[in-house]
Design a protein around this motif. Structure first.
Motif, PDB file in Angstrom:
ATOM      1  N   MET A 198       4.775   4.848   6.035  1.00  9.42           N
ATOM      2  CA  MET A 198       5.078   6.267   6.184  1.00  9.42           C
ATOM      3  C   MET A 198       6.506   6.563   5.681  1.00  9.42           C
ATOM      4  O   MET A 198       6.722   7.558   4.997  1.00  9.42           O
ATOM      5  CB  MET A 198       4.941   6.689   7.652  1.00  9.42           C
ATOM      6  CG  MET A 198       5.132   8.158   7.848  1.00  9.42           C
ATOM      7  SD  MET A 198       5.996   8.661   9.345  1.00  9.42           S
ATOM      8  CE  MET A 198       6.715   7.222  10.005  1.00  9.42           C
ATOM      9  N   ILE A 199       7.431   5.664   5.988  1.00  7.76           N
ATOM     10  CA  ILE A 199       8.811   5.824   5.510  1.00  7.76           C
ATOM     11  C   ILE A 199       8.833   5.791   3.975  1.00  7.76           C
ATOM     12  O   ILE A 199       9.502   6.611   3.336  1.00  7.76           O
ATOM     13  CB  ILE A 199       9.727   4.734   6.120  1.00  7.76           C
ATOM     14  CG1 ILE A 199       9.932   5.037   7.605  1.00  7.76           C
ATOM     15  CG2 ILE A 199      11.051   4.621   5.375  1.00  7.76           C
ATOM     16  CD1 ILE A 199      10.463   3.866   8.411  1.00  7.76           C
ATOM     17  N   LYS A 200       8.095   4.887   3.391  1.00  4.37           N
ATOM     18  CA  LYS A 200       8.021   4.779   1.924  1.00  4.37           C
ATOM     19  C   LYS A 200       7.465   6.071   1.319  1.00  4.37           C
ATOM     20  O   LYS A 200       7.967   6.581   0.317  1.00  4.37           O
ATOM     21  CB  LYS A 200       7.160   3.584   1.532  1.00  4.37           C
ATOM     22  CG  LYS A 200       6.772   3.509   0.066  1.00  4.37           C
ATOM     23  CD  LYS A 200       7.940   3.326  -0.871  1.00  4.37           C
ATOM     24  CE  LYS A 200       7.426   3.013  -2.267  1.00  4.37           C
ATOM     25  NZ  LYS A 200       8.399   3.214  -3.300  1.00  4.37           N
ATOM     26  N   GLU A 201       6.449   6.649   1.947  1.00  6.88           N
ATOM     27  CA  GLU A 201       5.858   7.891   1.456  1.00  6.88           C
ATOM     28  C   GLU A 201       6.891   9.023   1.493  1.00  6.88           C
ATOM     29  O   GLU A 201       7.053   9.766   0.526  1.00  6.88           O
ATOM     30  CB  GLU A 201       4.650   8.251   2.318  1.00  6.88           C
ATOM     31  CG  GLU A 201       3.837   9.407   1.802  1.00  6.88           C
ATOM     32  CD  GLU A 201       2.615   9.682   2.663  1.00  6.88           C
ATOM     33  OE1 GLU A 201       2.371  10.861   2.955  1.00  6.88           O
ATOM     34  OE2 GLU A 201       1.930   8.707   3.053  1.00  6.88           O
ATOM     35  N   LYS A 202       7.632   9.132   2.583  1.00  8.31           N
ATOM     36  CA  LYS A 202       8.679  10.160   2.698  1.00  8.31           C
ATOM     37  C   LYS A 202       9.814   9.882   1.701  1.00  8.31           C
ATOM     38  O   LYS A 202      10.364  10.784   1.097  1.00  8.31           O
ATOM     39  CB  LYS A 202       9.236  10.202   4.130  1.00  8.31           C
ATOM     40  CG  LYS A 202       8.324  10.888   5.120  1.00  8.31           C
ATOM     41  CD  LYS A 202       8.949  10.851   6.488  1.00  8.31           C
ATOM     42  CE  LYS A 202       9.068  12.098   7.238  1.00  8.31           C
ATOM     43  NZ  LYS A 202       9.031  13.374   6.726  1.00  8.31           N
ATOM     44  N   TYR A 203      10.165   8.605   1.566  1.00  7.38           N
ATOM     45  CA  TYR A 203      11.234   8.181   0.651  1.00  7.38           C
ATOM     46  C   TYR A 203      10.886   8.575  -0.783  1.00  7.38           C
ATOM     47  O   TYR A 203      11.721   9.108  -1.510  1.00  7.38           O
ATOM     48  CB  TYR A 203      11.414   6.668   0.794  1.00  7.38           C
ATOM     49  CG  TYR A 203      12.376   6.024  -0.163  1.00  7.38           C
ATOM     50  CD1 TYR A 203      13.749   6.260  -0.071  1.00  7.38           C
ATOM     51  CD2 TYR A 203      11.934   5.129  -1.137  1.00  7.38           C
ATOM     52  CE1 TYR A 203      14.644   5.641  -0.939  1.00  7.38           C
ATOM     53  CE2 TYR A 203      12.823   4.511  -2.006  1.00  7.38           C
ATOM     54  CZ  TYR A 203      14.177   4.775  -1.908  1.00  7.38           C
ATOM     55  OH  TYR A 203      15.047   4.157  -2.754  1.00  7.38           O
ATOM     56  N   ASP A 204       9.643   8.338  -1.189  1.00  2.98           N
ATOM     57  CA  ASP A 204       9.218   8.679  -2.545  1.00  2.98           C
ATOM     58  C   ASP A 204       9.261  10.186  -2.791  1.00  2.98           C
ATOM     59  O   ASP A 204       9.415  10.609  -3.926  1.00  2.98           O
ATOM     60  CB  ASP A 204       7.803   8.154  -2.813  1.00  2.98           C
ATOM     61  CG  ASP A 204       7.782   6.650  -3.012  1.00  2.98           C
ATOM     62  OD1 ASP A 204       8.859   6.036  -3.204  1.00  2.98           O
ATOM     63  OD2 ASP A 204       6.674   6.071  -2.947  1.00  2.98           O
TER      64      ASP A 204
END
Length: 185
Positions: free
Chosen positions: A177-183
């Motif tokens: 989820m963090i990666k999705e927000k980061y992207d």
């Protein structure tokens, strides 16, 4: 508070003796990574390996943390990693409130210098200091709070996952989820 450079903050930390830990450290563990990172990870305090190397998250917990970063496609070199405390507490005990109080200004200056869009607290101690004092990591991990210039959440500390491997799937879900927000930043 005027915006300082990371070099200025490092110089201030290097000579700090606001608490007794400054006298017992091997190395200052200031922080590492991209000084223009959109994503910042913040732990509680350095451990033995970090004290020896001067780099945060390089021991067993750091190696596990690196595996999570790699698994979700976040490059360690593109984020910034720091701790609340810049010096190791004896026997890796939890930081004392007065030690956190002595160091928190340095961390606030680091955050200001880096200007991340997202901060992820690694573990309950960091979350209790940076998100809210009664933060419950088992119930609130992965939940973001908007702080205006950045969003903040907490995930399990990698050392907690070494002690309780049953939480590893929750950590992976949070990191995805963090990666999705980061992207999307």
């Amino acid at each position: 508070m005027e915006k300082k450079t990371l070099d200025d903050i490092f110089a201030d930390c290097r000579s700090c003796l606001k608490c007794p830990l400054g006298k017992t450290r091997t190395n200052l563990v200031f922080g590492v990574g991209d000084p223009n990172a959109k994503l910042m990870f913040i732990g509680e305090a350095p451990g033995r390996q970090e004290d020896l190397s001067g780099i945060p998250f390089v021991g067993a917990a750091g190696k596990l943390f690196d595996k999570y970063l790699s698994a979700v496609g976040i490059e360690r070199e593109r984020v910034y990693i720091a701790n609340i405390l810049k010096c190791r507490p004896p026997q890796n005990r939890d930081p004392l409130p007065e030690e956190e109080d002595a160091c928190i200004g340095y961390l606030q200056e680091q955050i200001k210098a880096i200007s991340p869009k997202m901060i992820v607290c690694l573990g309950r101690i960091s979350a209790m200091r940076l998100i809210k004092p009664d933060f419950k990591i088992t119930k609130e991990h992965g939940m973001f709070t908007d702080r205006g210039t950045y969003e903040i959440c907490a995930v399990y500390h990698p050392s907690a996952l070494l002690r309780d491997p049953y939480k590893k799937d929750e950590m992976l879900a949070d990191m995805l989820m963090i990666k999705e927000k980061y992207d999307a930043l």
